[in-house]
Write an enzyme that holds these catalytic residues in place. Sequence first.
Site, PDB file in Angstrom:
ATOM      1  N   HIS A 143      73.385  -6.869   9.012  1.00 32.42           N
ATOM      2  CA  HIS A 143      72.681  -7.984   8.386  1.00 32.42           C
ATOM      3  C   HIS A 143      72.888  -9.297   9.141  1.00 32.42           C
ATOM      4  CE1 HIS A 143      71.334  -6.449   4.233  1.00 32.42           C
ATOM      5  NE2 HIS A 143      71.462  -5.429   5.063  1.00 32.42           N
ATOM      6  N   HIS A 178      71.553   4.744   7.413  1.00 34.64           N
ATOM      7  CA  HIS A 178      71.595   5.359   6.087  1.00 34.64           C
ATOM      8  C   HIS A 178      72.338   6.692   6.087  1.00 34.64           C
ATOM      9  CE1 HIS A 178      67.994   2.833   4.440  1.00 34.64           C
ATOM     10  NE2 HIS A 178      69.027   2.112   4.830  1.00 34.64           N
TER      11      HIS A 178
END
Length: 765
Positions: A101, A289
């Site tokens: 992020h 993921h």
Amino acid sequence: MKDHAATQGACPFRGTRMGGALGSEPQLDHWWPNRLKVELLHQDPIQANGYGTHDDYAERFKSLDVEALKADVRAFLHTPVEWWPADYDNYGPQMVRMSWHSAGTYRIADGRGGSAQGMQRFAPINSWWDNGNTDKSRRLLWPIKQKYGAAVSWADLMMLAGTIALEDMGLPLTGFAFGRIDAWEPDRATYWGPEGWNGKRPGEVPAGPLEGHPNQMVTRTIRWEGDVEEEHYDLENPLAASHQALIYVDPEGPNGNGVPMDSARDIRETFSRMAMNDEETVALIAGGHAFGKSHGMTAPDEIGPAPEGAPMKAMGLGWQNPNGTGFAQYTMTNGIEGAWSPHPTTWDNTYLENLFKFEWEQTKSPAGSVQWKPRDPNAPRTPDAHVEGQMNELMMMTSDIALKEDPAYRAVCEKFLADFDYFTEAFSKAWYKLIHRDMGPTSRYLGPDVAKEEFLWQDPIPPVEHPLVGDAEVTELKEKILVTGLTVGQLVSVAWASASTYRDSDKRGGANGGRLRLAPQKDWEPNDPQTLARTLDVLERVRSEFTAPVSMADMIVIAGCAGVEKAARDAGIEVVVPFVPGRTDATQEMTDEEQMDFLKPVSDGFRNFHDARVGFSVAPEHLYLDRAHLLSLTAPEWTALAGGLRVLDVNWDGSRHGLFTDRPGVLTNDYFRVLTSMDYEWSPQDSREMMFDINDRATGETKFTATRCDLVFGANAQLRQVAEIYGADDGHARLVHDFVAAWHKVMMLDRYDVPEERKKVMSIC
């Protein structure tokens, strides 16, 4: 005077409410929201640096024991603390998310965002909804930062933590480079979107004039133009994230609509604007993921304010959760709950295997967010992150289902499913690109683990393999160039076009590499391709006939220096423009044309270029300021270069706009003398007020024409103060020397191979 003895020692803000003192009154932006914010050129001043005004991170880094630091990070990953327990007793996935992020804010349109300054520590990024609980990640790392202190920057440590976590969970690394230099204050220059910033969950109505609009469409329609349903839509430049306060896309689908193909469109638009192709996009999503889980156990309206709005007692931590312990199995982050894999702390291919093996149906998380579960009740389950013995259903996001339904993404997924080793390499390389994309050339990379391979996205430049020209040879080259018949304007233009591609945001562009000779730069409209080709041909002839080896990249800069010296001499001032050799020539094979094309200016006030075919929503002078900021110029440097380049006749199309002189090509202060004179009236040519006539007050005769990018140095109060210095009777010599200093700075912006002291030249100020 009245005796104020009775008030001695009283609060100096008597009569104000708590919090209503300094800074709470309406500010300049409140009264004049469209004003030109020149102060953006002076943000993150050296005086704010806690390590002092002569801070050198590369020097500090030499004291770092890199292997000891990496060992401490590995140990930390498996040592949960009571105040914020780790999912699965492993902080690895949490650190990967923090790193991702931070780096993922990068956008290629203007090179802003990314990991290189550790901006996740400051507003607004530290309080975006999509960054929920990254404040906890950084606080968990504090004992390590505390131990190593100045030897490692926060920006580097944040990237290292996620990278070591991936390695610890089984991913072979492509490499890792240190070298990110911390900022010391929030970034006030980057435009994150028209919605403003309020730290709310994406889809919520922003505060202000949009209050009361339908909840689900506000965020999308402000930054998106056109009809999404008919695919005639576009995301406002230079933005990359599809929604305000997000890193990439809404994982529930656009505005939480749960439609995978709509999500696929957003993913492709967003990731391509972050310099990732389809394969890199799938690698990053599928790779990321493979680890960890998403958190959505508490309704978002129950979560406390983001860090910037949190109370003093929170000590910089936000998003306080009132349910249960507020963390562990009660954690709330993006609202989606669950894990993608039965092995959330191990690098394997089960994410893709499960995505394609099972059919998925839409459901809701405990927090009410859209997510997906397997239709097959016998699908494998994943262990709970905190409750021992509990097994939970697998989870997919709408953005995951998009990879399965979009044909191009599906093809990449199938390729990765068929060849796990290839997928592993693709994810490792994509991660390396993600966290290094905004660091600039590899000469800025530090540490023992820098990847041996140099990638095309790093804009490689060949090493110097020839003796460098000395001062006498440079002088001889200048003389040979000046007798070729090339004008001062042509000489200055070619050097400026080459060097001014630099942008400090991601350290791309600049004169080194001589890419002005190559596609796509040689064909850019603001470079006047026909004139550029003739100029380069002449310089190439001089270079090939010269007795000593010299690169075309160096020749281009020497030509500009020769032009500036002649222009100053013709104005009666002798100067020597500094020149530092050592540039080399890149080849077409070393140049990613598609990625390089993002450096093409759509507006360049220095050359009075403004592409009218682009639908601009801001005035040209604001884009001019933005370009000055990307060149890391101060207001005086910007002003000196603007006025000097005008009289040197470098307008891209040969127009006379802003050429406030009867001696073009001579480095006078005529531009500023006209600009600050009251002998003229400034009359717009039409109601748009983009072009102006400068008329003699006495006769009404039109003496000059100008654009907004010319007149801003007289119209803006802060810039006018500098313009008046150069327009004064004693301002000419000062302008020449300040122009030379600023010129040399721009020519050297990308020379990370040169010590800082050689990059500077003192003005006469």
